[in-house]
Write a protein that holds these residues in place. Structure first.
Motif, PDB file in Angstrom:
ATOM      1  N   GLU A 102       0.827  -1.396   0.077  1.00 48.62           N
ATOM      2  CA  GLU A 102       0.139   0.104   0.013  1.00 48.62           C
ATOM      3  C   GLU A 102       0.856   1.213   0.130  1.00 48.62           C
ATOM      4  O   GLU A 102       0.562   2.221  -0.597  1.00 48.62           O
ATOM      5  N   ASN A 103       2.109   1.000   0.633  1.00 49.73           N
ATOM      6  CA  ASN A 103       2.959   2.476   0.816  1.00 49.73           C
ATOM      7  C   ASN A 103       3.692   2.876  -0.500  1.00 49.73           C
ATOM      8  O   ASN A 103       4.375   3.712  -0.499  1.00 49.73           O
ATOM      9  N   GLN A 104       3.786   1.758  -1.482  1.00 49.94           N
ATOM     10  CA  GLN A 104       4.260   1.994  -2.580  1.00 49.94           C
ATOM     11  C   GLN A 104       3.312   2.439  -3.600  1.00 49.94           C
ATOM     12  O   GLN A 104       2.373   1.804  -3.998  1.00 49.94           O
ATOM     13  N   GLN A 105       3.774   3.581  -4.134  1.00 49.66           N
ATOM     14  CA  GLN A 105       2.813   4.431  -5.414  1.00 49.66           C
ATOM     15  C   GLN A 105       3.084   3.671  -6.666  1.00 49.66           C
ATOM     16  O   GLN A 105       4.187   3.386  -7.207  1.00 49.66           O
ATOM     17  N   LYS A 106       1.856   3.524  -7.211  1.00 49.45           N
ATOM     18  CA  LYS A 106       1.895   2.815  -8.655  1.00 49.45           C
ATOM     19  C   LYS A 106       2.486   4.075  -9.525  1.00 49.45           C
ATOM     20  O   LYS A 106       2.199   5.313  -9.267  1.00 49.45           O
ATOM     21  N   ASN A 149       2.716   6.290 -12.554  1.00 52.06           N
ATOM     22  CA  ASN A 149       1.465   6.757 -13.423  1.00 52.06           C
ATOM     23  C   ASN A 149       2.260   7.609 -14.300  1.00 52.06           C
ATOM     24  O   ASN A 149       2.837   8.758 -14.246  1.00 52.06           O
ATOM     25  N   GLU A 195       1.846  11.385 -14.513  1.00 52.52           N
ATOM     26  CA  GLU A 195       2.723  12.366 -13.605  1.00 52.52           C
ATOM     27  C   GLU A 195       4.159  12.147 -13.849  1.00 52.52           C
ATOM     28  O   GLU A 195       4.843  12.856 -12.823  1.00 52.52           O
ATOM     29  N   TRP A 196       4.615  11.595 -14.915  1.00 51.60           N
ATOM     30  CA  TRP A 196       6.223  11.231 -14.908  1.00 51.60           C
ATOM     31  C   TRP A 196       6.533  12.631 -15.885  1.00 51.60           C
ATOM     32  O   TRP A 196       6.212  12.693 -16.838  1.00 51.60           O
TER      33      TRP A 196
END
Length: 148
Positions: A3-7, A9, A12-13
Motif C-alpha cells: 500500500e505504501n508503494q505508489q503505482k 503513473n 505524472e512522470w
C-alpha cells in the motif's frame, strides 16, 4: 503491491510530460515549415543547430544533436543537395570541413525562428515574468545535472 508503494503513473512522470509539451510545440511549428518549405522536424533541428553553432564540423554537429555519424551524413546530404547548408574547407584549419547555412538556408531559418520563439512564448504565457525566469533557471539546473 504494498500500500505504501505508489503505482507508476505515466501522466505524472516528468519525462513523459516534457515529451508531450515538446511534441505539441513541434507539431504546431512543423505544420508551418513542412507546408511552406517541405522540411521535416529533423531538418529544422539541423538548420537551427547550424545557425546557432556555425561554423561547425559534421562531427561537432552530430555531438550537439546526439546523432551517429551515419544519421548525420544522411541528413546533411539532403540539406546540402537542397542548397540549405554548405560544406566548405575551414580557412583556419584546411584539414577540417565546416558547415554553414547558405543564403537560402538563412532565409528559411529567419522565417522559422520567430515562429519557434512565438510557440515558446505562447507556451510560457501562463507564467508571469518572475515565474518564467525561475522556470528557466530550474531547467538549466536540471539540464546541467542530467546532461553533464
Amino acid at each position: 503491491m504494498p500500500e505504501n508503494q505508489q503505482k507508476f503513473n505515466i501522466e505524472e512522470w516528468l519525462v513523459y510530460r516534457l515529451w508531450r509539451l515538446s511534441q505539441e510545440a513541434g507539431f504546431t511549428l512543423e505544420d508551418f515549415y513542412s507546408r511552406k518549405f517541405g522540411l521535416s522536424g529533423f531538418d529544422w533541428r539541423l538548420i537551427a543547430a547550424v545557425a546557432t553553432y556555425a561554423p561547425i564540423s559534421a562531427k561537432g554537429l552530430a555531438k550537439v544533436l546526439d546523432l551517429s555519424q551515419v544519421q548525420m551524413t544522411r541528413a546533411l546530404t539532403n540539406l546540402i543537395d537542397n542548397g540549405l547548408i554548405s560544406r566548405r574547407m575551414d580557412k583556419a584549419d584546411r584539414r577540417r570541413i565546416v558547415l554553414r547555412l547558405t543564403k537560402k538556408g538563412m532565409e528559411i531559418y529567419q522565417q522559422i525562428a520567430p515562429k519557434a520563439q512565438k510557440v515558446e512564448a505562447d507556451m510560457l504565457a501562463v507564467l508571469n515574468k518572475s515565474e518564467r525566469k525561475q522556470f528557466m533557471e530550474m531547467l538549466v539546473r536540471v539540464e546541467s545535472e542530467v546532461l553533464s
